[in-house]
Write a protein that holds these residues in place. Structure first.
Motif, PDB file in Angstrom:
ATOM      1  N   GLY A   1       0.812  -1.220   0.000  1.00 13.92           N
ATOM      2  CA  GLY A   1       0.000   0.000   0.000  1.00 13.92           C
ATOM      3  C   GLY A   1       0.847   1.272   0.000  1.00 13.92           C
ATOM      4  N   HIS A   2       0.264   2.330  -0.605  1.00 11.39           N
ATOM      5  CA  HIS A   2       0.868   3.685  -0.568  1.00 11.39           C
ATOM      6  C   HIS A   2       2.244   3.728  -1.245  1.00 11.39           C
ATOM      7  N   GLY A   3       3.084   4.701  -0.871  1.00  7.44           N
ATOM      8  CA  GLY A   3       4.403   4.838  -1.506  1.00  7.44           C
ATOM      9  C   GLY A   3       4.636   6.229  -2.046  1.00  7.44           C
TER      10      GLY A   3
ATOM     11  N   LYS B   1       6.211   4.766   9.170  1.00  4.30           N
ATOM     12  CA  LYS B   1       5.225   5.144   8.161  1.00  4.30           C
ATOM     13  C   LYS B   1       4.654   3.881   7.533  1.00  4.30           C
ATOM     14  N   GLU B   2       3.371   3.924   7.232  1.00  2.00           N
ATOM     15  CA  GLU B   2       2.686   2.764   6.661  1.00  2.00           C
ATOM     16  C   GLU B   2       3.348   2.293   5.371  1.00  2.00           C
ATOM     17  N   LYS B   3       3.750   3.241   4.503  1.00  2.94           N
ATOM     18  CA  LYS B   3       4.292   2.852   3.197  1.00  2.94           C
ATOM     19  C   LYS B   3       5.528   1.964   3.349  1.00  2.94           C
TER      20      LYS B   3
ATOM     21  N   ILE C   1      -1.351  -5.047   1.053  1.00  2.00           N
ATOM     22  CA  ILE C   1      -0.842  -5.000   2.424  1.00  2.00           C
ATOM     23  C   ILE C   1      -0.781  -3.566   2.952  1.00  2.00           C
ATOM     24  N   HIS C   2      -1.428  -3.359   4.097  1.00  2.00           N
ATOM     25  CA  HIS C   2      -1.564  -2.017   4.679  1.00  2.00           C
ATOM     26  C   HIS C   2      -1.391  -2.049   6.191  1.00  2.00           C
ATOM     27  N   CYS C   3      -1.388  -0.838   6.799  1.00  2.00           N
ATOM     28  CA  CYS C   3      -1.431  -0.716   8.254  1.00  2.00           C
ATOM     29  C   CYS C   3      -2.610   0.174   8.609  1.00  2.00           C
ATOM     30  N   ASN C   4      -3.162  -0.075   9.758  1.00  2.00           N
ATOM     31  CA  ASN C   4      -4.359   0.619  10.203  1.00  2.00           C
ATOM     32  C   ASN C   4      -4.032   1.826  11.089  1.00  2.00           C
TER      33      ASN C   4
ATOM     34  N   GLN D   1     -12.685   4.430   3.933  1.00  4.11           N
ATOM     35  CA  GLN D   1     -12.605   5.854   3.563  1.00  4.11           C
ATOM     36  C   GLN D   1     -11.173   6.358   3.660  1.00  4.11           C
ATOM     37  N   ARG D   2     -10.483   5.923   4.711  1.00  3.46           N
ATOM     38  CA  ARG D   2      -9.103   6.380   4.884  1.00  3.46           C
ATOM     39  C   ARG D   2      -8.217   5.837   3.766  1.00  3.46           C
ATOM     40  N   GLU D   3      -8.405   4.555   3.428  1.00  8.11           N
ATOM     41  CA  GLU D   3      -7.570   3.970   2.378  1.00  8.11           C
ATOM     42  C   GLU D   3      -7.928   4.537   0.998  1.00  8.11           C
ATOM     43  N   ASN D   4      -9.189   4.890   0.812  1.00  5.61           N
ATOM     44  CA  ASN D   4      -9.611   5.422  -0.488  1.00  5.61           C
ATOM     45  C   ASN D   4      -9.250   6.902  -0.666  1.00  5.61           C
TER      46      ASN D   4
END
Ligand SMILES: [Zn+2]
Length: 387
Positions: free
Chosen positions: A43-45, A57-59, A112-115, A143-146
């Motif tokens: 996820g993210h990046g 950081k989640e990324k 794959i993500h973090c909450n 909503q947060r991921e989108n």
């Protein structure tokens, strides 16, 4: 060697050799389905950091777990093609990630993500499949991921006018992944089972409308590996050991899923799905009960007032359709009926809600505060909140 030990040893040898002999035959018996390609999506990046903890950081966490997971599959299943949406710290739009999986004709898509949560208390893992959210908490995660599409150019064009801030938007795409629902739930349940086995707190298999899973043509899941906003979860996820543990767990789920699907010719055992679904509903109920028992510290409650009327309107009134996923109530104050969403336990949560209520069409919505049922100024409530 003792007699019974000898028998046990012979039996062990027998089982091991017969297992080796049987396995290829079983595989040949089910030529219909073979898990050949898996796409792993960190996820993210890039400039999209995702959520953050106190130091991680989640990324970065998502990328590290993804690379470790991919390496395990590559090493143990050389026949399986592993494709990564990203292997470095780059920004990718959500629709591009799904396109990678579709173009590769993948058999499984793992995001794959973090909450994160405004409160530091929630912790544990959640694995999502595409579907209609059953609780406000699940909707919040989606909503947060989108939300990251707001960092993309031309996002209106790529997602058919989808607005990540609008709760109603999250209902429109619930059916696209339907054809792969059983497989997705099966794999998701296996992930959560593995997390639980190694001592993580599993919050269960859940459903919500994630844009990244929206139009993928294969079984797809999104794993929230833990809360970076929780001290213990963050420490675990930021550590090398924690990342290895998570990748091994997902790998074990993958191995089991592949084996089961290939032996059943790509069909999912109806009983297993029933079990996983029951588990899913149970978890959802517990979570929604817990949400209702949200802690209101010092008797403080926050609401977002969005409408006032001299005529009494029902909360089911057509006027309020854009807020139909919110908890709406109203009170009579002199001659006015005042409509609000809530209650929320902190000013932070209420302020976030205020912006989504404004985006839902109530531009003048504002936060109000109560203590022990009595309205108090918001500034006063702010000072009464625990530090
Ligand atoms: Zn994320």
């Amino acid at each position: 060697m003792h007699y019974s030990t000898k028998i046990a040893a012979i039996l062990l040898v027998f089982f091991c050799t017969s297992f080796q002999n049987i396995q290829p035959v079983t595989e040949n018996n089910s030529p219909g389905y073979k898990l050949k390609t898996v796409v792993i999506d960190a996820g993210h990046g890039g400039h999209d950091h995702g959520c953050s903890g106190s130091k991680s950081k989640e990324k970065n966490v998502a990328l590290s777990i993804s690379l470790k997971l991919g390496a395990l599959i590559e090493k143990n299943f050389p026949d399986v093609k592993v494709i990564y949406t990203r292997k470095t710290d780059i920004f990718l739009e959500l629709h591009e990630r799904a396109a990678v999986a579709n173009k590769a004709n993948a058999d499984l898509f793992i995001c794959i993500h973090c909450n994160a949560n405004p409160s530091s208390s929630p912790y544990g893992t959640e694995t999502y499949v595409m579907g209609l959210h059953k609780t406000a908490a699940n909707l919040g995660v989606a909503q947060r991921e989108n939300d990251v599409i707001l960092l993309e150019d031309n996002y209106e064009q790529h997602y058919d006018g989808f607005d990540p801030n609008d709760a109603a938007s999250h209902i429109m795409f619930s059916l696209f992944q339907h054809a792969y629902m059983d497989q997705s739930i099966l794999f998701a349940a296996k992930c959560e089972e593995q997390f639980k086995k190694t001592g993580r707190h599993s919050r269960g298999v859940k459903q919500a409308g994630f844009l990244v899973l929206w139009k993928t043509g294969m079984p797809s899941v999104l794993i929230e590996t833990g809360f970076l906003t929780n001290v213990k979860d963050e420490k675990f996820l930021a550590s090398e050991d924690g990342q290895i543990n998570m990748s091994e767990n997902i790998y074990r789920a993958f191995k089991e899923y592949k084996y089961e699907m290939e032996n059943a010719g790509g069909k999912v055992d109806a009983k297993k799905i029933e079990e996983a679904e029951k588990q899913m509903n149970k978890e959802e109920q517990i979570i929604s009960e817990n949400n209702q028992k949200e802690e209101f510290v010092n008797g403080l409650e926050f609401y977002v007032q969005y409408y006032a009327s001299e005529i009494e309107l029902k909360i089911s009134d057509k006027k309020f359709t854009s807020l139909k996923n919110e908890n709406i109530s109203y009170v009579k104050d002199n001659k006015w009926y005042k409509y609000r969403t809530g209650p929320y336990s902190t000013l932070d949560i209420a302020t976030q809600k205020q912006s989504s209520v404004r985006k839902a069409g109530y531009k003048d919505a504002f936060v109000i505060a109560y203590q022990n049922g009595k309205k108090i100024p918001v500034d006063e409530a702010r000072l009464l909140q625990p530090k």
